[in-house]
Motif scaffolding. Structure first.
Motif, PDB file in Angstrom:
ATOM      1  N   THR A 164      14.705  71.464  53.448  1.00  0.00           N
ATOM      2  CA  THR A 164      14.139  70.395  53.990  1.00  0.00           C
ATOM      3  C   THR A 164      14.160  69.410  52.785  1.00  0.00           C
ATOM      4  O   THR A 164      14.535  68.228  52.784  1.00  0.00           O
ATOM      5  CB  THR A 164      12.821  70.571  54.704  1.00  0.00           C
ATOM      6  N   ALA A 165      13.524  69.671  51.729  1.00  0.00           N
ATOM      7  CA  ALA A 165      13.315  68.774  50.560  1.00  0.00           C
ATOM      8  C   ALA A 165      14.847  68.233  49.944  1.00  0.00           C
ATOM      9  O   ALA A 165      15.128  67.176  49.812  1.00  0.00           O
ATOM     10  CB  ALA A 165      12.499  69.514  49.528  1.00  0.00           C
ATOM     11  N   LEU A 168      16.482  65.851  52.331  1.00  0.00           N
ATOM     12  CA  LEU A 168      16.097  64.487  52.222  1.00  0.00           C
ATOM     13  C   LEU A 168      16.420  64.001  50.927  1.00  0.00           C
ATOM     14  O   LEU A 168      16.748  62.995  50.596  1.00  0.00           O
ATOM     15  CB  LEU A 168      14.440  64.636  52.274  1.00  0.00           C
ATOM     16  N   HIS A 169      16.285  64.930  49.921  1.00  0.00           N
ATOM     17  CA  HIS A 169      16.902  64.241  48.551  1.00  0.00           C
ATOM     18  C   HIS A 169      18.356  63.747  48.305  1.00  0.00           C
ATOM     19  O   HIS A 169      18.371  62.650  47.990  1.00  0.00           O
ATOM     20  CB  HIS A 169      16.776  65.635  47.690  1.00  0.00           C
ATOM     21  N   ALA A 172      18.174  60.379  50.621  1.00  0.00           N
ATOM     22  CA  ALA A 172      17.713  59.359  49.975  1.00  0.00           C
ATOM     23  C   ALA A 172      18.691  58.946  48.576  1.00  0.00           C
ATOM     24  O   ALA A 172      18.678  57.755  48.405  1.00  0.00           O
ATOM     25  CB  ALA A 172      16.398  59.777  49.021  1.00  0.00           C
ATOM     26  N   ILE A 215      11.820  52.889  49.563  1.00  0.00           N
ATOM     27  CA  ILE A 215      11.611  54.112  50.580  1.00  0.00           C
ATOM     28  C   ILE A 215      12.590  55.445  49.769  1.00  0.00           C
ATOM     29  O   ILE A 215      12.010  56.468  49.628  1.00  0.00           O
ATOM     30  CB  ILE A 215      12.129  53.895  51.869  1.00  0.00           C
ATOM     31  N   SER A 216      13.712  54.960  49.402  1.00  0.00           N
ATOM     32  CA  SER A 216      14.355  56.218  48.870  1.00  0.00           C
ATOM     33  C   SER A 216      13.917  56.681  47.595  1.00  0.00           C
ATOM     34  O   SER A 216      14.006  57.925  47.350  1.00  0.00           O
ATOM     35  CB  SER A 216      15.795  55.450  48.570  1.00  0.00           C
ATOM     36  N   ALA A 218      10.865  56.693  46.735  1.00  0.00           N
ATOM     37  CA  ALA A 218       9.626  57.575  47.104  1.00  0.00           C
ATOM     38  C   ALA A 218      10.113  58.852  47.577  1.00  0.00           C
ATOM     39  O   ALA A 218       9.643  59.903  46.933  1.00  0.00           O
ATOM     40  CB  ALA A 218       8.626  56.683  48.186  1.00  0.00           C
ATOM     41  N   VAL A 219      11.173  59.089  48.430  1.00  0.00           N
ATOM     42  CA  VAL A 219      11.654  60.186  48.916  1.00  0.00           C
ATOM     43  C   VAL A 219      12.164  61.186  47.734  1.00  0.00           C
ATOM     44  O   VAL A 219      12.114  62.309  47.859  1.00  0.00           O
ATOM     45  CB  VAL A 219      12.460  60.154  50.072  1.00  0.00           C
ATOM     46  N   LEU A 220      12.912  60.465  46.837  1.00  0.00           N
ATOM     47  CA  LEU A 220      13.654  61.208  45.692  1.00  0.00           C
ATOM     48  C   LEU A 220      12.422  61.800  45.048  1.00  0.00           C
ATOM     49  O   LEU A 220      12.881  63.016  44.349  1.00  0.00           O
ATOM     50  CB  LEU A 220      14.390  60.308  45.052  1.00  0.00           C
ATOM     51  N   LEU A 222       9.173  62.735  45.604  1.00  0.00           N
ATOM     52  CA  LEU A 222       8.548  63.641  46.354  1.00  0.00           C
ATOM     53  C   LEU A 222       9.442  64.974  46.526  1.00  0.00           C
ATOM     54  O   LEU A 222       9.218  66.112  45.964  1.00  0.00           O
ATOM     55  CB  LEU A 222       8.276  63.153  47.565  1.00  0.00           C
ATOM     56  N   SER A 223      10.793  64.646  46.977  1.00  0.00           N
ATOM     57  CA  SER A 223      11.692  65.861  47.067  1.00  0.00           C
ATOM     58  C   SER A 223      12.185  66.273  45.805  1.00  0.00           C
ATOM     59  O   SER A 223      12.503  67.652  45.609  1.00  0.00           O
ATOM     60  CB  SER A 223      12.932  65.472  48.122  1.00  0.00           C
TER      61      SER A 223
END
Ligand code: HEM
Length: 320
Positions: A164-165, A168-169, A172, A215-216, A218-220, A222-223
């Motif tokens: 999942t990570a 999303l990585h 993003a 947003i990208s 932040a997702v990068l 976290l993932s």
């Protein structure tokens, strides 16, 4: 060939890096059209048409490079798994065995199907519903890469978190870096346009992209932390292993990219917001264009690093 003291397969690493960059650029270009260009340039018929044709050219080029490097990656992996040369790998049927009996082979076939769906949607992109289907196919094409890397071999519940990570990585990374190509094309179209109102539309696109960019990022982060936690596991492993040191180099490039993005968002964008048709506006726009190209170069460097990273044993394997 050795990199950071680690033995790597040069042609495989180069092919992976170009494949990741092309897949991300293709998906990012489609995301840029759907979330930034279309909504921002709806009122500018001819400006929008010029940008759309340039973005279509970028997407088709990205898709072609993705297809060719995907095939080369498949062949190189078959050759490194079997130890056969390219001709024997084909004549012995090894290629069919890898295609049918390995996770990499099955994922490559599924990704080829997504690429075909995307191509059909690009041909018929005048239909809005097919633009959204194209977005889904492009996202699946890049997201499915997660099953070809380390995330695809992590087992159990941790494996679900890792996959999942990683998906999303990859999405993003595509939205940001593919979007930067879209932004630089927008600026290039803008430099030849002086039609009244274009500056406002361009500013709208810049603000929409910076929202997508934030947003990208932040997702990068976290993932990326999840990926690092699973594959590195400790600060010590980050510092003392080849894998860890290479990942640190990647993070340094990422921090530099975020630095340029912050200057663009909080220093230059306000200048083009408050001024029009002035020297300040022109200077800010050319600085924004230059910084965007520097961000793209750093992003491509990150894909080169990832081209190696995914072929190395994760750092956590060396720590007991
Ligand atoms: C612009 C920024 C970034 C881009 C373009 C990017 C791109 C990628 C790509 C394409 C992959 C390969 C996925 C796969 O093979 O399954 C990947 C994996 C990874 N990324 Fe990033 N990434 C970025 C930022 C980060 C950050 C900030 C971190 C750490 C906080 C990070 C940590 C990782 C890790 C640990 C992996 C797994 C590599 C492996 O499979 O061995 N990335 N990244």
């Amino acid at each position: 060939m050795s990199w950071f003291g680690a033995e790597v397969n040069g042609p495989l690493v180069l092919t992976r890096a170009i494949h990741f960059a092309a897949s991300a650029t293709t998906a990012g270009a489609v995301m840029f059209c759907v979330f930034v260009a279309d909504p921002a340039l709806r009122q500018s018929r001819d400006g929008g048409a010029i940008l759309q044709s340039r973005m279509a050219a970028l997407t088709w080029t990205g898709l072609a490079v993705t297809a060719v490097t995907g095939l080369v990656w498949f062949m190189l992996l078959t050759m490194s798994i079997t130890g056969l040369g390219s001709r024997e790998a084909i004549t012995s049927g090894a290629v069919l065995t890898v295609a049918g009996d390995t996770q990499f082979g099955l994922v490559s076939e599924v990704r080829a199907a997504f690429a075909l769906v995307l191509a059909a949607c690009l041909v018929l992109s005048r239909y809005v519903v097919l633009r959204w289907l194209g977005l889904a196919a492009a996202s699946a094409l890049v997201g499915a890469i997660a099953w070809t890397g380390h995330a695809g071999s992590t087992l159990g519940e941790l494996g679900i978190l890792h996959l999942t990570a990683d998906v999303l990585h990859l999405l993003a990374a595509s939205a940001w870096i593919g979007g930067l190509f879209g932004l630089s094309i927008l600026f290039a179209v803008g430099r030849r346009r002086s039609a009244f109102g274009w500056e406002q539309l361009q500013l709208d696109a810049v603000l929409r992209f910076s929202a997508l960019g934030m947003i990208s990022i932040a997702v990068l982060i976290l993932s990326g932390i999840v990926n690092t936690w699973i594959l590195v596991g400790s600060f010590r492993a980050l510092l003392v292993t080849d894998y860890g040191q290479l990942l640190l180099l990647k993070i340094v490039a990422f921090v530099l990219m975020v630095g340029f993005a912050a200057v663009n968002r909080f220093w230059l964008t306000p200048q083009i917001t408050l001024t029009t048709r002035t020297k300040t506006h022109a200077n800010a726009l050319s600085a924004l264009t230059r910084n965007t190209l520097i961000e793209i170069a750093l992003g491509l460097a990150i894909f080169a690093i990832v081209g190696v990273l995914g072929t190395l044993h994760p750092a956590i394997h060396f720590m007991n």
